[in-house]
Design a protein around this motif. Structure first.
Motif, PDB file in Angstrom:
ATOM      1  N   ILE A  73      -2.230   7.586  -5.559  1.00 21.60           N
ATOM      2  CA  ILE A  73      -2.184   6.773  -4.337  1.00 21.60           C
ATOM      3  C   ILE A  73      -2.457   7.649  -3.121  1.00 21.60           C
ATOM      4  N   ALA A  74      -1.874   8.842  -3.094  1.00 17.42           N
ATOM      5  CA  ALA A  74      -2.100   9.763  -1.977  1.00 17.42           C
ATOM      6  C   ALA A  74      -3.580  10.109  -1.856  1.00 17.42           C
ATOM      7  N   GLY A  75      -4.261  10.266  -2.999  1.00 21.07           N
ATOM      8  CA  GLY A  75      -5.686  10.536  -2.961  1.00 21.07           C
ATOM      9  C   GLY A  75      -6.481   9.388  -2.364  1.00 21.07           C
ATOM     10  N   LEU A  76      -6.118   8.160  -2.723  1.00 23.58           N
ATOM     11  CA  LEU A  76      -6.804   6.993  -2.164  1.00 23.58           C
ATOM     12  C   LEU A  76      -6.538   6.864  -0.665  1.00 23.58           C
ATOM     13  N   VAL A  77      -5.301   7.075  -0.265  1.00 24.48           N
ATOM     14  CA  VAL A  77      -4.946   7.005   1.155  1.00 24.48           C
ATOM     15  C   VAL A  77      -5.707   8.058   1.942  1.00 24.48           C
ATOM     16  N   GLN A  78      -5.779   9.258   1.394  1.00 21.27           N
ATOM     17  CA  GLN A  78      -6.487  10.340   2.067  1.00 21.27           C
ATOM     18  C   GLN A  78      -7.954   9.970   2.303  1.00 21.27           C
ATOM     19  N   GLU A  79      -8.569   9.336   1.332  1.00 20.59           N
ATOM     20  CA  GLU A  79      -9.971   8.937   1.472  1.00 20.59           C
ATOM     21  C   GLU A  79     -10.134   7.821   2.491  1.00 20.59           C
ATOM     22  N   GLN A  80      -9.218   6.881   2.529  1.00 22.71           N
ATOM     23  CA  GLN A  80      -9.360   5.691   3.365  1.00 22.71           C
ATOM     24  C   GLN A  80      -9.027   5.933   4.835  1.00 22.71           C
ATOM     25  N   ARG A  81      -8.239   6.961   5.136  1.00 24.65           N
ATOM     26  CA  ARG A  81      -7.783   7.149   6.511  1.00 24.65           C
ATOM     27  C   ARG A  81      -8.655   8.100   7.321  1.00 24.65           C
ATOM     28  N   GLY A  82      -9.722   8.599   6.735  1.00 25.02           N
ATOM     29  CA  GLY A  82     -10.650   9.426   7.496  1.00 25.02           C
ATOM     30  C   GLY A  82     -10.014  10.696   8.033  1.00 25.02           C
ATOM     31  N   ALA A  83     -10.140  10.929   9.337  1.00 29.23           N
ATOM     32  CA  ALA A  83      -9.657  12.163   9.958  1.00 29.23           C
ATOM     33  C   ALA A  83      -8.147  12.311   9.860  1.00 29.23           C
ATOM     34  N   ALA A  84      -7.424  11.182   9.825  1.00 26.32           N
ATOM     35  CA  ALA A  84      -5.962  11.250   9.728  1.00 26.32           C
ATOM     36  C   ALA A  84      -5.506  11.716   8.356  1.00 26.32           C
ATOM     37  N   SER A  85      -6.402  11.594   7.363  1.00 24.24           N
ATOM     38  CA  SER A  85      -6.105  12.003   5.999  1.00 24.24           C
ATOM     39  C   SER A  85      -4.783  11.361   5.535  1.00 24.24           C
ATOM     40  N   ASP A  86      -3.939  12.123   4.867  1.00 20.49           N
ATOM     41  CA  ASP A  86      -2.667  11.567   4.398  1.00 20.49           C
ATOM     42  C   ASP A  86      -1.492  12.026   5.263  1.00 20.49           C
ATOM     43  N   ARG A  87      -1.797  12.513   6.489  1.00 22.55           N
ATOM     44  CA  ARG A  87      -0.716  12.926   7.388  1.00 22.55           C
ATOM     45  C   ARG A  87       0.112  11.715   7.805  1.00 22.55           C
ATOM     46  N   LEU A  88       1.402  11.920   7.937  1.00 24.14           N
ATOM     47  CA  LEU A  88       2.311  10.816   8.268  1.00 24.14           C
ATOM     48  C   LEU A  88       2.310  10.588   9.772  1.00 24.14           C
ATOM     49  N   VAL A  89       1.163  10.109  10.252  1.00 26.51           N
ATOM     50  CA  VAL A  89       0.963   9.761  11.659  1.00 26.51           C
ATOM     51  C   VAL A  89       0.251   8.419  11.710  1.00 26.51           C
ATOM     52  N   SER A  90       0.376   7.732  12.832  1.00 30.82           N
ATOM     53  CA  SER A  90      -0.302   6.451  12.990  1.00 30.82           C
ATOM     54  C   SER A  90      -1.813   6.653  12.998  1.00 30.82           C
ATOM     55  N   ALA A  91      -2.527   5.706  12.400  1.00 34.21           N
ATOM     56  CA  ALA A  91      -3.984   5.762  12.309  1.00 34.21           C
ATOM     57  C   ALA A  91      -4.488   4.340  12.143  1.00 34.21           C
ATOM     58  N   PRO A  92      -5.785   4.121  12.318  1.00 29.78           N
ATOM     59  CA  PRO A  92      -6.336   2.777  12.102  1.00 29.78           C
ATOM     60  C   PRO A  92      -6.016   2.252  10.709  1.00 29.78           C
ATOM     61  N   ALA A  93      -5.869   0.948  10.626  1.00 31.36           N
ATOM     62  CA  ALA A  93      -5.553   0.329   9.339  1.00 31.36           C
ATOM     63  C   ALA A  93      -6.669   0.594   8.335  1.00 31.36           C
ATOM     64  N   MET A  94      -6.290   0.698   7.075  1.00 29.85           N
ATOM     65  CA  MET A  94      -7.237   1.005   6.007  1.00 29.85           C
ATOM     66  C   MET A  94      -7.740  -0.271   5.359  1.00 29.85           C
ATOM     67  N   ALA A  95      -8.945  -0.206   4.816  1.00 38.34           N
ATOM     68  CA  ALA A  95      -9.399  -1.268   3.935  1.00 38.34           C
ATOM     69  C   ALA A  95      -8.566  -1.212   2.657  1.00 38.34           C
ATOM     70  N   GLY A  96      -8.124  -2.355   2.193  1.00 39.89           N
ATOM     71  CA  GLY A  96      -7.268  -2.382   1.009  1.00 39.89           C
ATOM     72  C   GLY A  96      -5.850  -1.949   1.291  1.00 39.89           C
ATOM     73  N   GLU A  97      -5.453  -2.027   2.562  1.00 37.17           N
ATOM     74  CA  GLU A  97      -4.120  -1.534   2.947  1.00 37.17           C
ATOM     75  C   GLU A  97      -3.006  -2.305   2.249  1.00 37.17           C
ATOM     76  N   THR A  98      -3.178  -3.602   2.103  1.00 36.67           N
ATOM     77  CA  THR A  98      -2.128  -4.412   1.471  1.00 36.67           C
ATOM     78  C   THR A  98      -1.915  -3.992   0.025  1.00 36.67           C
ATOM     79  N   LEU A  99      -3.020  -3.800  -0.708  1.00 38.31           N
ATOM     80  CA  LEU A  99      -2.907  -3.386  -2.107  1.00 38.31           C
ATOM     81  C   LEU A  99      -2.293  -1.994  -2.218  1.00 38.31           C
ATOM     82  N   LEU A 100      -2.792  -1.052  -1.429  1.00 37.99           N
ATOM     83  CA  LEU A 100      -2.249   0.305  -1.490  1.00 37.99           C
ATOM     84  C   LEU A 100      -0.792   0.345  -1.053  1.00 37.99           C
TER      85      LEU A 100
END
Length: 509
Positions: free
Chosen positions: A351-378
């Protein structure tokens, strides 16, 4: 001569070894074909492991002697309920990981699939070997393959973490060899069944030297299992590598736990005379500290991958609390939790790998970022895995912790153990809630991104589904694991299978 069915025991080692060589020699420049072969062989490995698991279900300990050399002189592989259970877990996890990697992660560097298969060879060999020196050999195979997998994709952060990982493991290898040398110098053997017979007969003058060897081996196994204070290599290693590599590494810490069970339940178990349970006083205190350190690190994590790495440390602390009891009740509860924590931890890394890919520059850092595609599923998958790892009802993490809490009721320090386990669960709940709220519920405006790829998502869904099945099957599974734990602590059955029934009677526990 081994029976025909017993010869299947070598297949979990041969299949990945031959596949890795074939991929390097014949398909090194054909990634798609590598994917197909690797997935097909891993599916076959699942089938072989399932057959061996069913075969071990009759309660018979089986030995396969390579070249038909008699033990303790030849190489012996041993299949019992414990090794069969961990083989099946390894194969199922490997299938989920290789499917995830085939979604694109394997293309970010070279030789992912050959390294992956060599890794499988080392892990399955470690679970099956009946010899302490061959355990060292398979540990080294795991080290070499895991180092390649860890660096897969490159990057300075990965290289730095890889240097630390190799340094600590090379040091552990030296300690392992010294421990093995001391044990061989005293007993003249490294076959585990033969050691189980000879250790109680060691002269009093040699007992201290043998105990030093036993404790050196424990240091190595504790390093592999990430017991505090030998855990420091794990967070940077697991958080610094790719998602599929980190997910596969979940089973590597369990190899350390398995080695503790096998060596200190069989060779230095209750029937080992003056050396009985030589490492037992060290396991439980270290496990409780490991659990506390893991929970504290999880709360302070700044990335999802760091959080997952400290969740591994916390889960290993919980697991080794159960194993540290060195009785059937604790071991059966620990085995249920072992399967749960392996599947849940692997799912979290993916899951962390998918989040890292979807959040772009924010990566998997625990900071606010634009919503991801597939956010509900993830977000839903993260929520389920978080519940499982924390140990909240109704998933298998809750059931596993209840089993462990019940198993420790007979220990003198059980109120302290309960307090630390429950307190750590509370801290972990806070840490996961904070991470989930930042990643999925406090995101900024939606930005157009591609949805996560289907194959990696399917792999994560499959692992979460297995957690649900493990929860629903808790009743019958617990009965099987009680039998598994009793057999793992039965020295006479193992000795009889490897050395023959006459030796078993002579050893007579």
């Amino acid at each position: 001569m081994s029976a025909p069915l017993d010869q299947l025991i070598i297949l979990p080692v041969l299949l990945p070894a031959m596949t890795a060589a074939f991929l390097v020699l014949a398909l090194r420049h054909h990634l798609r074909r590598q994917r197909g072969v690797s997935i097909a062989v891993t599916v076959l490995l699942v089938g072989v492991a399932a057959v061996l698991f069913a075969q071990a279900g009759d309660g018979t300990v089986r030995a396969y002697r390579l070249g038909d050399w008699p033990a303790p002189y030849g190489i012996t592989l041993v299949l019992d309920r414990l090794s069969a259970t961990l083989l099946l877990l390894t194969a199922v996890l490997a299938l989920g990981v290789v499917l995830y990697a085939a979604g694109g992660a394997d293309g970010r560097g070279r030789h992912f699939h050959p390294l992956f298969q060599f890794q499988l060879m080392g892990i399955t060999g470690a679970f099956l070997t009946g010899d302490v020196f061959n355990l060292f050999v398979f540990f080294e195979v795991m080290l070499i393959a895991s180092y390649g997998l860890m660096l897969h994709g490159g990057g300075p952060a990965r290289l730095k973490a890889g240097f630390q990982y190799v340094a600590i493991n090379l040091l552990a290898s030296v300690v392992f060899l010294v421990g093995v040398g001391l044990i061989y110098a005293v007993t003249g053997t490294l076959n585990m069944a033969d050691l189980a017979v000879k250790v109680p007969q060691v002269a009093a003058a040699d007992a201290a030297l043998l105990k030093v060897g036993a404790l050196l081996l424990f240091l190595v196994f504790a390093t592999k299992a990430a017991l505090v204070p030998l855990h420091w290599w794990l967070p940077a290693t697991y958080a610094g590598t790719s998602a599929p590599a980190a997910a596969m590494f979940m089973i590597m810490t369990k190899v350390g736990a398995y080695a503790i069970i096998r060596v200190y339940g069989l060779v230095f178990g209750e029937g080992a005379g003056p050396l009985a349970l030589a490492a037992a006083p060290l396991v439980l205190p270290a496990a409780l500290v490991t659990l506390a350190v893991g929970a504290a690190g999880l709360v302070g994590s700044r990335t999802l991958r760091d959080l997952a790495a400290f969740a591994v440390i916390a889960s290993m602390g919980t697991l080794l609390v159960a194993i540290g009891l060195f009785d059937a009740a604790g071991l059966s509860a620990g085995l249920y939790y072992l399967v749960h924590s392996t599947l849940a931890g692997a799912a979290l890394f993916l899951i962390a790998g998918l989040v890292q890919e979807q959040r772009g520059a924010a990566s998997d850092r625990l900071v606010s970022a634009p919503a991801m595609a597939g956010e509900t599923l993830l977000g839903g998958l993260f929520f389920l895995v978080a519940i499982a790892l924390v140990g909240l009802p109704p998933l298998s993490g809750f059931l596993g912790k209840v089993m462990i809490l019940e198993a420790v009721r007979g220990a003198a320090a059980w109120p302290w153990i309960w307090a630390i386990i429950l307190g750590a669960s509370l801290f972990m709940t806070f840490g996961f809630a904070r991470a989930g709220s930042v990643l999925f519920w406090a995101s900024g405006p939606v930005v157009e991104t591609k949805p996560p790829p289907a194959l990696p998502v399917a792999a994560v869904v499959g692992l979460v589904g297995l957690l649900a099945i493990w929860t629903l099957a808790a009743g019958p599974v617990s009965d099987l694991l009680r039998l598994t734990a009793s057999q793992a602590l039965d020295r006479s059955a193992y000795i009889g299978a490897v050395l023959g029934p006459d030796v078993r009677l002579a050893a007579g526990d």
